[in-house]
Structures are given as C-alpha cells and as structure tokens.
Design a protein around this motif. Structure first.
Motif, short mmCIF file in Angstrom:
data_model
loop_
_atom_site.label_atom_id
_atom_site.label_comp_id
_atom_site.label_asym_id
_atom_site.label_seq_id
_atom_site.Cartn_x
_atom_site.Cartn_y
_atom_site.Cartn_z
N LEU A 44 -1.60 5.55 -15.40
CA LEU A 44 -0.50 4.74 -14.72
C LEU A 44 -0.07 3.51 -15.55
N PRO A 45 1.10 3.41 -15.38
CA PRO A 45 1.81 1.83 -16.14
C PRO A 45 1.10 0.91 -15.60
N ILE A 46 1.04 -0.38 -16.56
CA ILE A 46 0.48 -1.59 -16.12
C ILE A 46 0.86 -2.26 -14.88
N GLU A 47 2.23 -1.97 -14.71
CA GLU A 47 2.95 -2.40 -13.48
C GLU A 47 2.32 -1.79 -12.25
N VAL A 48 2.01 -0.75 -12.34
CA VAL A 48 1.32 0.02 -10.90
C VAL A 48 0.12 -0.37 -10.54
N LEU A 49 -1.00 -0.52 -11.96
CA LEU A 49 -2.17 -1.12 -11.68
C LEU A 49 -2.08 -2.74 -11.36
N LEU A 50 -1.26 -3.31 -11.78
CA LEU A 50 -1.14 -4.83 -11.23
C LEU A 50 -0.77 -4.81 -9.82
N LYS A 51 -0.16 -3.97 -9.37
CA LYS A 51 0.31 -3.79 -7.87
C LYS A 51 -1.10 -3.55 -6.91
N ILE A 52 -1.83 -2.63 -7.75
CA ILE A 52 -3.03 -2.14 -7.16
C ILE A 52 -4.09 -3.16 -7.13
N GLU A 53 -3.96 -4.01 -8.10
CA GLU A 53 -4.85 -5.44 -8.36
C GLU A 53 -4.69 -6.34 -6.96
N GLY A 82 0.93 -1.38 -0.16
CA GLY A 82 -0.01 0.02 0.07
C GLY A 82 0.80 1.33 -0.07
N LYS A 83 1.94 1.29 0.79
CA LYS A 83 2.75 2.54 0.98
C LYS A 83 3.55 2.73 -0.67
N GLN A 84 4.01 1.63 -1.10
CA GLN A 84 4.51 1.68 -2.54
C GLN A 84 3.49 2.10 -3.54
N ILE A 85 2.32 1.79 -3.46
CA ILE A 85 1.27 2.24 -4.40
C ILE A 85 1.06 3.86 -4.15
N GLN A 86 1.10 4.49 -2.78
CA GLN A 86 0.84 5.60 -2.69
C GLN A 86 2.13 6.45 -3.33
N ARG A 87 3.26 5.92 -3.08
CA ARG A 87 4.44 6.46 -3.71
C ARG A 87 4.28 6.63 -5.29
N ASP A 88 3.85 5.36 -5.60
CA ASP A 88 3.93 5.35 -7.33
C ASP A 88 2.95 6.35 -7.93
N VAL A 89 1.76 6.41 -7.11
CA VAL A 89 0.63 7.14 -7.82
C VAL A 89 0.84 8.79 -7.66
N LEU A 90 1.61 9.13 -6.65
CA LEU A 90 1.93 10.58 -6.17
C LEU A 90 2.87 11.02 -6.97
N SER A 126 -8.64 -6.57 -12.64
CA SER A 126 -8.01 -7.52 -13.41
C SER A 126 -8.43 -7.51 -14.69
N ASP A 127 -10.00 -7.59 -14.95
CA ASP A 127 -10.45 -7.44 -16.23
C ASP A 127 -10.00 -6.36 -17.08
N LEU A 128 -10.32 -5.30 -16.35
CA LEU A 128 -9.85 -3.94 -17.22
C LEU A 128 -8.28 -3.88 -17.43
N ILE A 129 -7.37 -4.21 -16.66
CA ILE A 129 -5.94 -4.59 -17.22
C ILE A 129 -5.93 -5.41 -18.28
N LYS A 130 -6.57 -6.48 -18.18
CA LYS A 130 -6.23 -7.55 -19.39
C LYS A 130 -7.03 -6.63 -20.64
N GLU A 131 -7.90 -6.15 -20.51
CA GLU A 131 -8.64 -5.38 -21.83
C GLU A 131 -7.42 -4.42 -22.50
N MET A 132 -6.85 -3.56 -21.34
CA MET A 132 -5.71 -2.56 -21.85
C MET A 132 -4.47 -3.46 -22.42
N GLN A 133 -4.19 -4.54 -21.97
CA GLN A 133 -3.03 -5.12 -22.38
C GLN A 133 -3.34 -5.55 -23.98
N ARG A 134 -4.88 -6.13 -24.02
CA ARG A 134 -5.10 -6.45 -25.52
C ARG A 134 -5.02 -5.45 -26.61
#
Length: 290
Positions: free
Chosen positions: A254-263, A238-246, A279-287
């Motif tokens: 946001l990069p896919i890597e950050v979204l995967l971390k949030i998932e 959670g702390k990493q996510i706050q840092r990445d987002v801010l 996860s479904d949204l991320i898969k759609e973005m990856q497609r």
C-alpha cells in the motif's frame, strides 16, 4: 513454505504457529499466519494474530490493515485460491468451503471479469451457493453474518430478526452481531436500544466504520450533535480506507499515503498506542525510501 505452496495450508499454519511459540518476534511467521487467517476468513483469529504481532514488535504494515479491515477484507482471487486449498482436505474443509464462498459473494467479482465458464456459472448463482452452504453448515457463524449483512442491506427486518433469534453459538464477543442488533433497533426507531447495541459493537471492535455510519443516524435522532460530528468524521475515513485497500493490487504494498490514513483512523478511534506503533513503521519505511 513448501506446505503452503503445495496447498497444505492447514498443516503450514500449524507449523507457523509453532514457530511463533518458539520465536515470538518472527515477522515472517506472523505474516504468514495473518495471510492464512485473512484468506480463510477466520475473523477472530485474524484480529488476535494481528494484535499479537503488533504487541510483540513483529508487525508489518499489513498487520494493521488486517486489524482495521477484519470485517470487510476480501480478495478477488480468494474463491479460486481457497477452493483449491479445500480439495486438499476433503474430510475437514467446512472453513475452507465457507471462506471461498464468502470471497466469491462479497469481493466485488462480476461475471464480466472472467472468461472461465465455471466461474461465470458460480457468479451467476451466488444466491444458490449461499443457500446450499447454509443448508450444509447451518451453524456456521460466517455464513450467518453474511446472511445478516445481506438482509440488512435489503432492509429485510424480519429476516434479520429471525436470524438473530436463531443463533445457537455464543456471539456476544463478535461485534458484528451487535451491529446487526443495532440495525434492527434503529429500523424500528428504538433509538436508545440501537445506541446501546452500536456502542457495544464499537467497544468490541473500535475500527468498525460501518457501525459508526449507522450509529450516526441514531445520534441524529437523539440530537447528540457533537458526538454525531465526531463519529461521522471517523466513519468517513474508515470508508475511504476500505475503498483504497480493496482497490489496491496488493495489501502488502500500500502507498504511504494510505498507511498514514490508517494511522490517523486508528488514532481517531481512540487507539493512540496502536497508532504510534504504525507511525513508527511508516517512519522506518520512509527512511528506507530516501
């Protein structure tokens, strides 16, 4: 959209709310509402709107960012943007005045980051700004939460006690105040009471990584080793996510890597169904990126 661009954001928000009522699956209407609630620091509405968009299948990835970051999400340009909005509503702008100040005080903006003399003056007098707004709006919940956060950071238990005891509004459903109660009990080594307060906080907001971090200290004292290990691991993500987002230029890119971390964070917080939707949204973005 025209009202948004002209700064008439309260009127625009009402229109987007009406659009959602007419078309609950309107992704754009939900997105605009989420942005408005985030910028104006309307935490409860931000959480509810994020969950509504997700449940209705009208979410974007930033809906999940708003959901997990409702307690800490601020914008470096928030003060300037919201302060301009406030000028459009001179007789009804408590929420906008407070929101602009919250962004200024908490968004990590420093005097060296601007050449604007007015901004430099405001940044140098953040304490005075908070004091004057508190005097003007003594019952404002966001100002109270900000004062409590600062007092806890400074280990000022007397101020935390006085602020909590002086709350006039019903904040039983606001997880932050249970976290502050937990902090006060932990400060006085009342471990069982602290754990109870922190547990209530997480029941209300399972994504509060700071609560998990503070709870870790209590679990260590209670020698609950397995739960301590679990909570620490989630809190760290959670702390990493706050840092990445801010640190990101935009919350909607946001990069896919950050979204995967949030998932993963959402899933680890016990919200598997919500995690699956992201996860479904991320898969759609990856497609689409292939």
């Amino acid at each position: 959209d025209i009202r948004y661009r002209s700064g008439e954001v309260k009127d625009a928000a009402k229109i987007f709310e009406q659009l959602v009522e007419r078309d609950p699956t309107s992704v754009e209407a939900h997105r605009r509402l989420n942005f408005y609630y985030a910028m104006t620091v309307q935490r409860a509405k931000l959480i509810n709107e994020s969950m509504r968009a997700i449940e209705l299948g009208a979410a974007t990835p930033e809906s999940f960012v708003y959901l997990v970051g409702a307690d800490w999400l601020t914008f470096t340009n928030g003060y300037e943007v919201v302060a301009k909005w406030a000028e459009k509503y001179p007789n009804d702008n408590e929420d906008l005045q407070v929101a602009s100040a919250v962004h200024l005080i908490t968004a990590g903006y420093s005097e060296s980051m601007t050449e604007n003399p007015r901004m430099k003056e405001l940044l140098a007098n953040r304490k005075g700004l908070l004091k004057s707004l508190t005097k003007k709006f003594p019952d404002n919940i966001e100002l109270l939460a900000l004062q409590l956060s600062q007092a806890a950071f400074l280990a000022d238990d007397e101020t935390v006690r006085d602020l909590l005891s002086g709350v006039k509004a019903n904040v039983d459903d606001d997880s932050r105040f249970w976290r502050f109660k937990g902090w006060y009990h932990a400060f006085h080594e009342q471990w069982a009471e602290a754990k109870e307060a922190y547990t209530t906080c997480l029941e209300l907001n399972p994504y509060d990584w700071l609560c998990m971090h503070e709870l870790s200290g209590v679990l260590r004292q209670l020698e609950e080793k397995e739960e301590l290990k679990r909570i620490q691991a989630i809190s760290f993500i959670g702390k990493q996510i706050q840092r990445d987002v801010l640190q990101a230029p935009r919350t909607d890119q946001l990069p896919i890597e950050v979204l995967l971390k949030i998932e993963k964070f959402i899933r680890d917080c016990g919200q598997a169904e919500m995690a699956s939707k992201l996860s479904d949204l991320i898969k759609e973005m990856q497609r689409k990126q292939r």
